[in-house]
Design a protein around this motif. Structure first.
Motif, PDB file in Angstrom:
ATOM      1  N   ARG A  25       0.817  -1.208   0.000  1.00 44.97           N
ATOM      2  CA  ARG A  25       0.000   0.000   0.000  1.00 44.97           C
ATOM      3  C   ARG A  25       0.854   1.261   0.000  1.00 44.97           C
ATOM      4  NH1 ARG A  25      -5.637   0.810   3.232  1.00 44.97           N
ATOM      5  NH2 ARG A  25      -6.196   2.808   2.294  1.00 44.97           N
ATOM      6  N   LEU A  26       1.998   1.233   0.666  1.00 43.45           N
ATOM      7  CA  LEU A  26       2.859   2.407   0.691  1.00 43.45           C
ATOM      8  C   LEU A  26       3.281   2.791  -0.719  1.00 43.45           C
ATOM      9  CD1 LEU A  26       4.613   4.474   2.247  1.00 43.45           C
ATOM     10  CD2 LEU A  26       6.404   2.744   2.331  1.00 43.45           C
ATOM     11  N   PHE A  27       3.659   1.802  -1.544  1.00 47.10           N
ATOM     12  CA  PHE A  27       4.132   2.086  -2.888  1.00 47.10           C
ATOM     13  C   PHE A  27       2.979   2.455  -3.819  1.00 47.10           C
ATOM     14  CE2 PHE A  27       6.797  -1.115  -0.833  1.00 47.10           C
ATOM     15  CZ  PHE A  27       8.022  -0.474  -0.835  1.00 47.10           C
ATOM     16  N   THR A  28       1.880   1.710  -3.754  1.00 46.04           N
ATOM     17  CA  THR A  28       0.760   1.974  -4.661  1.00 46.04           C
ATOM     18  C   THR A  28       0.131   3.333  -4.390  1.00 46.04           C
ATOM     19  OG1 THR A  28      -0.729   0.775  -3.157  1.00 46.04           O
ATOM     20  CG2 THR A  28       0.261  -0.475  -4.958  1.00 46.04           C
ATOM     21  N   THR A  29       0.065   3.741  -3.117  1.00 48.72           N
ATOM     22  CA  THR A  29      -0.523   5.037  -2.795  1.00 48.72           C
ATOM     23  C   THR A  29       0.335   6.174  -3.322  1.00 48.72           C
ATOM     24  OG1 THR A  29      -1.541   4.116  -0.802  1.00 48.72           O
ATOM     25  CG2 THR A  29      -1.357   6.498  -0.926  1.00 48.72           C
ATOM     26  N   VAL A  33      -0.732   8.854  -6.311  1.00 47.88           N
ATOM     27  CA  VAL A  33      -0.764  10.297  -6.076  1.00 47.88           C
ATOM     28  C   VAL A  33       0.187  11.021  -7.026  1.00 47.88           C
ATOM     29  CG1 VAL A  33      -0.254  12.107  -4.390  1.00 47.88           C
ATOM     30  CG2 VAL A  33      -1.478  10.064  -3.681  1.00 47.88           C
ATOM     31  N   PHE A  34       1.372  10.464  -7.227  1.00 44.85           N
ATOM     32  CA  PHE A  34       2.333  11.091  -8.140  1.00 44.85           C
ATOM     33  C   PHE A  34       1.812  11.085  -9.575  1.00 44.85           C
ATOM     34  CE2 PHE A  34       5.930  10.629 -11.110  1.00 44.85           C
ATOM     35  CZ  PHE A  34       6.552  11.856 -10.895  1.00 44.85           C
ATOM     36  N   ARG A  35       1.178  10.000  -9.984  1.00 45.99           N
ATOM     37  CA  ARG A  35       0.625   9.927 -11.344  1.00 45.99           C
ATOM     38  C   ARG A  35      -0.482  10.966 -11.519  1.00 45.99           C
ATOM     39  NH1 ARG A  35      -1.096   5.196 -11.082  1.00 45.99           N
ATOM     40  NH2 ARG A  35       0.909   4.213 -11.536  1.00 45.99           N
ATOM     41  N   ALA A  36      -1.322  11.116 -10.498  1.00 44.72           N
ATOM     42  CA  ALA A  36      -2.386  12.120 -10.577  1.00 44.72           C
ATOM     43  C   ALA A  36      -1.806  13.531 -10.649  1.00 44.72           C
ATOM     44  CB  ALA A  36      -3.315  11.981  -9.371  1.00 44.72           C
ATOM     45  N   TYR A  37      -0.749  13.780  -9.905  1.00 46.19           N
ATOM     46  CA  TYR A  37      -0.116  15.104  -9.931  1.00 46.19           C
ATOM     47  C   TYR A  37       0.563  15.352 -11.271  1.00 46.19           C
ATOM     48  CZ  TYR A  37       3.101  18.884  -8.696  1.00 46.19           C
ATOM     49  OH  TYR A  37       3.800  20.064  -8.665  1.00 46.19           O
ATOM     50  N   VAL A 171      -7.962  16.461 -10.181  1.00 46.08           N
ATOM     51  CA  VAL A 171      -7.690  15.200  -9.499  1.00 46.08           C
ATOM     52  C   VAL A 171      -8.982  14.694  -8.882  1.00 46.08           C
ATOM     53  CG1 VAL A 171      -6.370  14.056  -7.689  1.00 46.08           C
ATOM     54  CG2 VAL A 171      -5.313  15.873  -9.038  1.00 46.08           C
ATOM     55  N   ASP A 172      -9.396  13.498  -9.281  1.00 43.53           N
ATOM     56  CA  ASP A 172     -10.567  12.845  -8.694  1.00 43.53           C
ATOM     57  C   ASP A 172     -10.106  11.847  -7.637  1.00 43.53           C
ATOM     58  OD1 ASP A 172     -12.333  14.209 -10.378  1.00 43.53           O
ATOM     59  OD2 ASP A 172     -12.065  12.734 -11.971  1.00 43.53           O
ATOM     60  N   TYR A 173     -10.805  11.791  -6.527  1.00 42.85           N
ATOM     61  CA  TYR A 173     -10.432  10.864  -5.462  1.00 42.85           C
ATOM     62  C   TYR A 173     -11.674  10.468  -4.684  1.00 42.85           C
ATOM     63  CZ  TYR A 173     -10.960  14.786  -2.245  1.00 42.85           C
ATOM     64  OH  TYR A 173     -11.471  15.829  -1.516  1.00 42.85           O
TER      65      TYR A 173
END
Length: 248
Positions: A25-29, A33-37, A171-173
């Motif tokens: 989860r640490l890596f996927t999160t 977030v970086f991809r969305a940014y 950014v959608d979340y």
């Protein structure tokens, strides 16, 4: 998790670890977030000569709406000026040259510092100043007649103010496993209605006497105890070996 960064010409490296073993989860999160940014830079950054125009039309971003398309807009960046088109949206202001689609500029409202009409060597011009973070550009545009330019100024200024109150970052979340507020999980302190009965009061006295004897100045005489098969110090009066064993 290794994070490599660069700031003001200096490079920094940060290392993080997750205490939950075998949990990605640490890596996927962080990656999500970086991809969305990274994919929403056009919402935040000023862009020059980008691939944002196709067949004389603006490529809209998610949640972006075109409010007005204005033809006959002169870009005053050169001595003779360049004739082009404005696209006024709820996210940004875009201009492109009519003769070359790749000669364009995308100005997000987030990077606008000021919008005003002032005199120039070409006459009254619509001047947009960007923030220092985006390069501190001063961009001039002219639209004829002047009444039309003032209407365009009012429209852009109004959309800029609306965006400042409710910005769109693209950014959608969705919230997952949102923790409950502290007020909903707080339990009031209560006093248990319990009566403690000490049924081994005698044993407690024996237990205390076993560890410390305040009136004892010298060791008592050692005697042989047949049940233990050992020599022990003679017990105080009123205390038996069975009482001492009952403490355990």
């Amino acid at each position: 998790l290794y994070v490599l960064t660069k700031f003001n010409g200096s490079r920094f490296e940060f290392i993080f670890t997750n205490l939950v073993r075998n949990s990605p989860r640490l890596f996927t999160t962080i990656q999500a977030v970086f991809r969305a940014y990274d994919t929403t830079k056009l919402y935040r950054d000023l862009k020059l000569r980008g691939a944002i125009i196709q067949d004389k039309e603006l490529k809209l971003l998610p949640h972006e709406q075109t409010y007005n398309k204005v033809n006959g807009v002169w870009n005053l960046s050169s001595d003779q000026g360049n004739l082009g088109t404005f696209f006024i949206t709820n996210v940004r202001l875009v201009w492109h040259a009519n003769l070359a689609e790749n000669f364009n500029v995308s100005i997000p409202y987030l990077q606008m510092k000021s919008i005003r009409i002032r005199d120039s060597k070409f006459g009254p011009a619509l001047v947009i100043e960007t923030t220092p973070r985006s390069g501190g550009y001063i961009l001039g545009f002219r639209v004829d007649p002047q009444e039309r330019m003032r209407d365009i100024y009012k429209e852009i200024h109004s959309l800029w103010q609306v965006f400042s109150v409710n910005p769109i970052f693209g950014v959608d979340y969705t919230m997952e496993d949102r923790p409950q507020p502290l007020s909903s999980v707080t339990v009031q302190r209560t006093t248990d209605d319990v009566e403690v009965l000490d049924q081994e009061e005698d044993n407690s006295d024996v237990f205390a006497a076993y560890y410390a004897d305040g009136t004892k100045n010298t060791d008592r005489e050692a005697v042989f105890h047949p049940d233990l098969g050992l020599a022990i110090e003679n017990l105080r009066e009123g205390i038996s070996l069975e009482q001492l064993w009952s403490v355990l």
